[in-house]
Write a protein that holds these residues in place. Structure first.
Motif, PDB file in Angstrom:
ATOM      1  N   ASP A   1     -38.173  18.011 -21.342  1.00 57.51           N
ATOM      2  CA  ASP A   1     -37.326  16.655 -21.878  1.00 57.51           C
ATOM      3  C   ASP A   1     -36.139  17.129 -21.168  1.00 57.51           C
ATOM      4  N   PHE A   2     -34.858  16.135 -21.664  1.00 53.49           N
ATOM      5  CA  PHE A   2     -34.400  16.090 -21.106  1.00 53.49           C
ATOM      6  C   PHE A   2     -33.056  16.794 -22.729  1.00 53.49           C
ATOM      7  N   GLY A   3     -32.776  17.485 -22.259  1.00 52.52           N
ATOM      8  CA  GLY A   3     -31.590  17.835 -23.656  1.00 52.52           C
ATOM      9  C   GLY A   3     -30.206  18.811 -23.731  1.00 52.52           C
ATOM     10  N   PHE A   4     -29.902  19.854 -23.919  1.00 52.38           N
ATOM     11  CA  PHE A   4     -29.354  20.848 -23.946  1.00 52.38           C
ATOM     12  C   PHE A   4     -30.157  21.916 -23.920  1.00 52.38           C
ATOM     13  N   PHE A   5     -29.558  22.821 -22.640  1.00 45.98           N
ATOM     14  CA  PHE A   5     -30.224  24.257 -22.099  1.00 45.98           C
ATOM     15  C   PHE A   5     -29.530  25.288 -22.616  1.00 45.98           C
ATOM     16  N   GLN A   6     -29.360  26.521 -22.725  1.00 43.63           N
ATOM     17  CA  GLN A   6     -28.499  27.168 -23.038  1.00 43.63           C
ATOM     18  C   GLN A   6     -29.280  28.895 -22.577  1.00 43.63           C
ATOM     19  N   LEU A   7     -28.984  30.363 -21.844  1.00 39.00           N
ATOM     20  CA  LEU A   7     -29.588  30.819 -21.506  1.00 39.00           C
ATOM     21  C   LEU A   7     -28.942  32.455 -23.032  1.00 39.00           C
ATOM     22  N   ILE A   8     -30.399  32.687 -23.489  1.00 38.80           N
ATOM     23  CA  ILE A   8     -30.116  33.243 -24.969  1.00 38.80           C
ATOM     24  C   ILE A   8     -30.445  35.225 -24.451  1.00 38.80           C
ATOM     25  N   GLN A   9     -29.730  35.867 -24.892  1.00 39.08           N
ATOM     26  CA  GLN A   9     -30.842  37.032 -25.067  1.00 39.08           C
ATOM     27  C   GLN A   9     -31.246  36.897 -26.557  1.00 39.08           C
ATOM     28  N   ASP A  10     -32.085  37.189 -26.724  1.00 35.84           N
ATOM     29  CA  ASP A  10     -32.637  37.334 -28.513  1.00 35.84           C
ATOM     30  C   ASP A  10     -33.250  38.751 -28.418  1.00 35.84           C
ATOM     31  N   GLU A  11     -32.470  39.843 -29.744  1.00 40.41           N
ATOM     32  CA  GLU A  11     -33.266  41.126 -29.627  1.00 40.41           C
ATOM     33  C   GLU A  11     -33.285  40.891 -31.020  1.00 40.41           C
ATOM     34  N   GLU A  12     -32.993  40.399 -31.369  1.00 38.69           N
ATOM     35  CA  GLU A  12     -33.349  39.910 -33.122  1.00 38.69           C
ATOM     36  C   GLU A  12     -34.639  40.068 -34.119  1.00 38.69           C
ATOM     37  N   PRO A  13     -35.149  40.992 -34.268  1.00 37.47           N
ATOM     38  CA  PRO A  13     -37.451  40.616 -35.021  1.00 37.47           C
ATOM     39  C   PRO A  13     -37.415  39.315 -35.353  1.00 37.47           C
ATOM     40  N   PRO A  14     -38.210  39.301 -35.796  1.00 36.91           N
ATOM     41  CA  PRO A  14     -38.490  38.306 -36.938  1.00 36.91           C
ATOM     42  C   PRO A  14     -38.665  39.234 -38.532  1.00 36.91           C
TER      43      PRO A  14
ATOM     44  N   GLN B   1     -26.150  20.139 -20.206  1.00 38.34           N
ATOM     45  CA  GLN B   1     -26.302  18.957 -21.438  1.00 38.34           C
ATOM     46  C   GLN B   1     -26.577  18.135 -19.472  1.00 38.34           C
ATOM     47  N   THR B   2     -28.101  17.717 -19.559  1.00 35.08           N
ATOM     48  CA  THR B   2     -28.751  17.384 -18.320  1.00 35.08           C
ATOM     49  C   THR B   2     -28.544  15.260 -19.282  1.00 35.08           C
ATOM     50  N   LEU B   3     -27.745  15.245 -18.160  1.00 36.32           N
ATOM     51  CA  LEU B   3     -27.079  13.021 -18.037  1.00 36.32           C
ATOM     52  C   LEU B   3     -27.914  12.540 -17.093  1.00 36.32           C
ATOM     53  N   PRO B   4     -27.895  11.099 -17.179  1.00 38.20           N
ATOM     54  CA  PRO B   4     -27.597  10.162 -19.021  1.00 38.20           C
ATOM     55  C   PRO B   4     -28.846  10.969 -20.093  1.00 38.20           C
ATOM     56  N   GLU B   5     -28.847  11.331 -20.934  1.00 39.56           N
ATOM     57  CA  GLU B   5     -29.222  11.128 -22.034  1.00 39.56           C
ATOM     58  C   GLU B   5     -30.574  10.704 -22.016  1.00 39.56           C
ATOM     59  N   TYR B   6     -31.102   9.369 -22.061  1.00 39.43           N
ATOM     60  CA  TYR B   6     -31.888   8.945 -22.165  1.00 39.43           C
ATOM     61  C   TYR B   6     -33.444   8.277 -20.403  1.00 39.43           C
ATOM     62  N   ILE B   7     -33.331   9.429 -20.502  1.00 38.74           N
ATOM     63  CA  ILE B   7     -33.889   9.555 -19.176  1.00 38.74           C
ATOM     64  C   ILE B   7     -35.387   9.837 -19.974  1.00 38.74           C
ATOM     65  N   PRO B   8     -36.589   9.252 -19.644  1.00 37.47           N
ATOM     66  CA  PRO B   8     -37.969   9.710 -19.663  1.00 37.47           C
ATOM     67  C   PRO B   8     -38.326  10.827 -18.435  1.00 37.47           C
ATOM     68  N   VAL B   9     -39.531  12.121 -18.362  1.00 37.09           N
ATOM     69  CA  VAL B   9     -39.823  12.954 -18.054  1.00 37.09           C
ATOM     70  C   VAL B   9     -41.088  13.238 -17.789  1.00 37.09           C
ATOM     71  N   HIS B  10     -42.026  12.587 -16.387  1.00 39.57           N
ATOM     72  CA  HIS B  10     -43.496  12.779 -17.394  1.00 39.57           C
ATOM     73  C   HIS B  10     -43.635  13.699 -16.627  1.00 39.57           C
ATOM     74  N   ASP B  11     -43.523  15.042 -16.227  1.00 41.97           N
ATOM     75  CA  ASP B  11     -44.264  16.229 -15.328  1.00 41.97           C
ATOM     76  C   ASP B  11     -42.938  17.496 -15.772  1.00 41.97           C
ATOM     77  N   TYR B  12     -43.799  18.282 -15.858  1.00 43.25           N
ATOM     78  CA  TYR B  12     -43.034  19.609 -15.873  1.00 43.25           C
ATOM     79  C   TYR B  12     -41.882  20.160 -14.663  1.00 43.25           C
ATOM     80  N   PHE B  13     -40.693  19.947 -15.581  1.00 42.40           N
ATOM     81  CA  PHE B  13     -39.277  20.384 -14.405  1.00 42.40           C
ATOM     82  C   PHE B  13     -39.287  21.898 -14.679  1.00 42.40           C
ATOM     83  N   THR B  14     -38.322  22.494 -13.793  1.00 43.92           N
ATOM     84  CA  THR B  14     -37.996  24.299 -14.055  1.00 43.92           C
ATOM     85  C   THR B  14     -36.805  24.097 -14.225  1.00 43.92           C
ATOM     86  N   VAL B  15     -35.418  24.669 -15.347  1.00 46.32           N
ATOM     87  CA  VAL B  15     -35.023  25.305 -14.912  1.00 46.32           C
ATOM     88  C   VAL B  15     -34.763  26.715 -14.523  1.00 46.32           C
ATOM     89  N   ASN B  16     -33.192  27.038 -13.956  1.00 51.75           N
ATOM     90  CA  ASN B  16     -33.075  28.242 -13.894  1.00 51.75           C
ATOM     91  C   ASN B  16     -31.606  28.224 -14.114  1.00 51.75           C
TER      92      ASN B  16
END
Length: 562
Positions: A463-476, A405-420
């Motif tokens: 936008d800020f929030g809760f981030f998680q890396l997931i492996q998704d192998e389940e088809p639609p 989770q990114t904190l503080p919770e209520y921070i506006p982000v104007h441009d795209y940022f990278t999460v690694n």
């Protein structure tokens, strides 16, 4: 070219409504045949953006005829599930483009061209330019029917006027559409902030106002525990005869005849509409408060709506009460005056933070630890703050990381940022083609395909929030709602329903022996209305769907057209 003429402060507010506009104030007629009524105006504040046009009331009805407000030609059509829904654009000789969104249908010639382009591009979702001489229109000519398509909250027409060259949106109320308005704006309260602190690290001092004659004022002089302050205002505007509150047009803060700061909403580009988050107290609004509009620009701000002659970006108060005046105006020149006295009890002693992760606007900011790296570019933040994260060790079978989770919770982000995100297992053991990063916040979920690198997997967010890396192998999953072997004819409906474990459908297509068919989406359903593109006889239809991770599912359906 910037069409509007920006005049400072008090003189600006005396001359509101005299701003020069292409073709003159009476160039356009009202595009509906009913009595003009606005559900929303230009510059009104919305989540993450300014409202970029007028919402024209259709009296809660759909399929009202819409008419061209001036000579021109159909220059563009755009179809999407959200946003504008079905939108049509007209270019006019005065150098402007008008837009009509949330429509149900366009003129038949436009619909034929649109369908042809959709089949050529094999996409229902489309944004297509129309050759200039193909679909000319005259002032007052019927161009389509109003509706409730896209991200519409009820039947209406979203109407914009744009500079054709820059595509910046001009304030339509600078033209005259027969909308009488002699009601000045309502001002509810003022808010004051310590300019020595970040706006995100303080609670504003709120001051209610009372109306005395034609002037709004606080009951007493305003005493503040700091001497450098910037000011915000809570205000709205109404149109004569209608109770709904709209946005304000202009504000000017003065001391005597000296203009200290002002803003005016004449022209905004879609590439800058997100600056709304810096124009308001974003944290206050996010916590359930009202929209508080800043009279001074924040530290990092590149939308040219402000004039700040002093260059200080704040008021400097003395220990003796001084008089100030705010003028608040609408686009018709109706004005409201706010007078107040303010003084300081002394400079606030601001403690400097020793944080290792202080985010500074206008700089590249990087947070890096053993689990995650965040890279924020120079244009991400409007003001400074201390950044931190919280980690939740939640590891279901498909998870490649904990939740961050990114904190503080209520921070506006104007441009795209990278999460690694650095995975909790060796990269060599991960199916790189099925790695995604999921962002959740309150009721919203956002899925991005992750890109592998030497240290982990990355994706871009805004936008800020809760981030998680997931492996998704389940088809639609594809559910065919039309019976196998069904007999159909022109006008029949073939319906398909799709679902996904992460609700992240990226693409759906339907084919008849390789011929693309135009299935129209609505929620998680796709519907094809049988037409001439499906020939007579028996057909084997093929449906193909992909999710954001790249998982693919196919289904077939046997039908016969008679």
């Amino acid at each position: 070219m910037k069409w509007s003429v920006f005049v400072l402060g008090f003189s600006c507010l005396l001359h509101v409504g005299m701003t020069q506009v292409p073709g003159g104030k009476f160039y356009f007629s009202y595009p509906l045949s009913i009595k003009p009524k606005l559900n929303a105006n230009f510059g009104e504040m919305r989540p993450n953006h300014f409202h970029m046009g007028l919402d024209l009331s259709t009296e809660s009805r759909e399929n009202l005829p819409v008419y061209a407000p001036a000579d021109g030609f159909v220059s563009r059509m755009k179809i999407e599930t959200g946003g504008f829904g079905r939108a049509i654009y007209l270019d006019h000789p005065n150098g402007t483009t008008t837009l009509y969104a949330h429509m149900n249908a366009f003129i038949p010639a436009a619909e034929l061209y649109l369908e042809d382009q959709q089949y050529q591009r094999k996409s229902w979702k489309i944004d297509v330019a129309v050759p200039q001489g193909l679909l000319p229109v005259k002032k007052g000519q019927f161009i389509g029917y109003s509706g409730n398509t896209g991200a519409s909250q009820g039947p209406h027409v979203h109407f914009e006027i744009r500079d054709t060259k820059t595509e910046n949106c001009l304030n339509p109320l600078l033209y005259r559409f027969g909308i009488p308005d002699n009601i000045p704006p309502d001002v509810v309260r003022l808010a004051f902030y310590n300019r020595e602190k970040s706006i995100y690290e303080q609670t504003p001092a709120l001051v209610s106002l009372v109306k005395k004659g034609s002037v709004f004022s606080p009951p007493l002089p305003i005493k503040l525990p700091f001497n450098k302050t910037f000011v915000a205002i809570q205000a709205s505007d109404r149109v004569t005869g209608f109770p709904n509150a709209n946005g304000i047009y202009a504000v000017s803060l003065m001391q005597g005849q000296r203009v200290l700061s002002s803003f005016q909403l004449d022209e905004i580009g879609y590439d800058k509409t997100r600056y709304l988050n810096g124009h308001i107290d974003y944290a206050f609004r996010s916590k359930g408060g009202a929209y508080l509009q800043m009279v001074f620009p924040p530290s990092q701000f590149h939308l040219p709506i402000y004039e700040n002659p002093s260059g200080k970006g704040h008021l400097e108060l003395s220990t003796i009460p001084e008089e100030f005046e705010l003028m608040v105006a609408d686009a018709d020149g109706n004005k409201t005056k706010v007078q107040f006295e303010a003084y300081s009890s002394g400079a606030d002693q601001v403690q400097k933070n020793a944080s290792l992760f202080r985010m500074i606007p206008g700089e590249t900011n990087i947070y890096d630890d053993q689990n995650v790296q965040f890279v924020f570019g120079e244009n991400c933040f409007y003001d400074s703050f201390d950044f931190t994260i919280k980690t939740f060790y939640i590891n279901p079978g498909d998870a490649l990381s904990s939740v961050i989770q990114t904190l503080p919770e209520y921070i506006p982000v104007h441009d795209y940022f990278t999460v690694n995100i650095k995975p909790n297992r060796p990269i060599a053991l991960i199916n790189k083609d099925r790695a995604i990063i999921k962002r959740t916040y309150k009721s919203k979920t956002e899925i991005k395909k992750a890109t592998a690198n030497r240290e982990g997997f990355s994706a871009s967010f805004r936008d800020f929030g809760f981030f998680q890396l997931i492996q998704d192998e389940e088809p639609p999953v594809i559910s065919v709602l039309t019976s196998n072997g069904a007999v159909v004819k022109n006008g029949s409906k073939i319906k398909i329903e799709v679902s996904d474990n992460l609700k992240a459908i990226k693409e759906f297509n339907g084919y008849a022996e390789g011929q693309w068919l135009m299935f129209k989406p609505s929620g998680n359903q796709f519907t094809y209305t049988v037409d001439e593109h499906l020939t007579l006889g028996e057909h084997k239809l093929l449906f193909v769907v992909y999710d954001e991770a790249g998982n693919k599912t196919q289904r077939e359906l046997q039908i016969k057209k008679i």
